[in-house]
Write a protein that holds these residues in place. Structure first.
Motif, PDB file in Angstrom:
ATOM      1  N   LEU A  85       0.824  -1.206   0.000  1.00 38.66           N
ATOM      2  CA  LEU A  85       0.000   0.000   0.000  1.00 38.66           C
ATOM      3  C   LEU A  85       0.861   1.260   0.000  1.00 38.66           C
ATOM      4  O   LEU A  85       1.829   1.365   0.747  1.00 38.66           O
ATOM      5  CB  LEU A  85      -0.901   0.016   1.238  1.00 38.66           C
ATOM      6  N   ARG A  87       0.201   5.482   0.254  1.00 38.79           N
ATOM      7  CA  ARG A  87      -0.787   6.543   0.479  1.00 38.79           C
ATOM      8  C   ARG A  87      -0.081   7.876   0.333  1.00 38.79           C
ATOM      9  O   ARG A  87       0.958   8.113   0.944  1.00 38.79           O
ATOM     10  CB  ARG A  87      -1.391   6.434   1.871  1.00 38.79           C
ATOM     11  N   SER A 121      -6.239   5.282  -9.035  1.00 36.86           N
ATOM     12  CA  SER A 121      -6.030   4.938  -7.626  1.00 36.86           C
ATOM     13  C   SER A 121      -7.002   3.853  -7.164  1.00 36.86           C
ATOM     14  O   SER A 121      -8.056   3.638  -7.746  1.00 36.86           O
ATOM     15  CB  SER A 121      -6.183   6.184  -6.748  1.00 36.86           C
ATOM     16  N   TRP A 124      -9.613   7.224  -3.132  1.00 35.94           N
ATOM     17  CA  TRP A 124      -9.134   8.573  -2.878  1.00 35.94           C
ATOM     18  C   TRP A 124     -10.239   9.357  -2.188  1.00 35.94           C
ATOM     19  O   TRP A 124     -11.386   8.929  -2.128  1.00 35.94           O
ATOM     20  CB  TRP A 124      -8.668   9.261  -4.154  1.00 35.94           C
ATOM     21  N   TRP A 136      -6.193  13.012  -0.904  1.00 35.06           N
ATOM     22  CA  TRP A 136      -5.334  11.852  -0.698  1.00 35.06           C
ATOM     23  C   TRP A 136      -5.727  10.741  -1.670  1.00 35.06           C
ATOM     24  O   TRP A 136      -6.849  10.715  -2.184  1.00 35.06           O
ATOM     25  CB  TRP A 136      -5.414  11.339   0.742  1.00 35.06           C
ATOM     26  N   GLU A 138      -4.782   6.314  -2.413  1.00 38.06           N
ATOM     27  CA  GLU A 138      -4.085   5.088  -2.072  1.00 38.06           C
ATOM     28  C   GLU A 138      -3.933   4.247  -3.332  1.00 38.06           C
ATOM     29  O   GLU A 138      -4.851   4.144  -4.143  1.00 38.06           O
ATOM     30  CB  GLU A 138      -4.857   4.278  -1.029  1.00 38.06           C
ATOM     31  N   ARG A 140      -2.706   0.343  -4.316  1.00 37.56           N
ATOM     32  CA  ARG A 140      -2.482  -0.972  -3.718  1.00 37.56           C
ATOM     33  C   ARG A 140      -1.907  -1.894  -4.783  1.00 37.56           C
ATOM     34  O   ARG A 140      -2.468  -2.006  -5.874  1.00 37.56           O
ATOM     35  CB  ARG A 140      -3.793  -1.525  -3.180  1.00 37.56           C
TER      36      ARG A 140
END
Length: 153
Positions: A85, A87, A121, A124, A136, A138, A140
C-alpha cells in the motif's frame, strides 16, 4: 535550488519504508520537487512508482493552481509506503470551492487531474477542514497469480 527538506516520520532508511512529509512553497517549480519526494519515499523500482509520481504531480499542480497555496502560500505532501500500500496526501491552503472530478471536453487544456486520480487509484478522498483542503489517494499493489495452462492440468 536546494532539494526538499524532507524527513522520515517513521520507518527505515530504504525507500518504500515509512512516511515522508515535506512542506513546499506554492510555486510551479515545486512540482518537480514533489516527484523527488515520491522517488525518495518509494524508489524508482517500486511497482507503483510511475502512477504515484503522476498522481502526486497532479495533486501538487492542483494545489498551486486552484488554492491559496499558489498565492504565496505553502502546501504539504506526505508519502507513506507500507508493504503493498502507498498513500499520498497533499494538503493545500484551501479555496472557495471543493475539488471537482468533473469530466472535461476533448478540447479542454485542464481538468484531467482528478479524473486520472479516480481512474488510477485504489481509492481517494477530499478532506476540507479549518480552511485547508487535503486530497489523498491510495495505490495498492495487486498481484494476479499466473493461470496454469490446460496442458499442465
Amino acid at each position: 535550488m536546494a532539494p526538499p527538506d524532507f524527513h522520515s516520520v517513521e520507518g527505515g532508511e530504504e525507500p518504500g519504508n515509512g512516511a515522508f512529509v515535506v512542506r513546499f512553497p506554492g510555486a510551479p517549480a515545486q512540482v518537480a520537487r514533489v516527484r523527488g519526494l515520491v522517488t525518495a519515499a518509494l524508489g524508482r523500482e517500486h511497482p507503483l512508482y510511475d502512477d504515484c509520481v503522476l498522481l502526486a504531480s497532479e495533486l501538487a499542480t492542483n494545489a498551486i493552481l486552484h488554492s491559496r497555496s499558489g498565492e504565496g502560500g505553502w502546501f504539504t505532501v506526505s508519502v507513506h509506503a507500507a508493504g503493498p500500500l502507498v498513500r499520498v496526501l497533499v494538503k493545500d491552503g484551501g479555496s472557495s470551492g471543493s475539488p471537482c472530478a468533473c469530466r472535461t471536453g476533448t478540447q479542454a487544456t485542464s481538468g484531467r487531474g482528478l479524473p486520472l486520480l479516480d481512474a488510477l487509484s485504489h481509492r481517494w478522498g477530499v478532506i476540507r477542514e479549518s480552511g485547508a483542503t487535503a486530497v489523498w489517494f491510495e495505490m495498492r499493489l495487486v498481484t494476479i497469480p499466473a493461470q496454469r495452462s490446460a496442458e499442465a492440468v
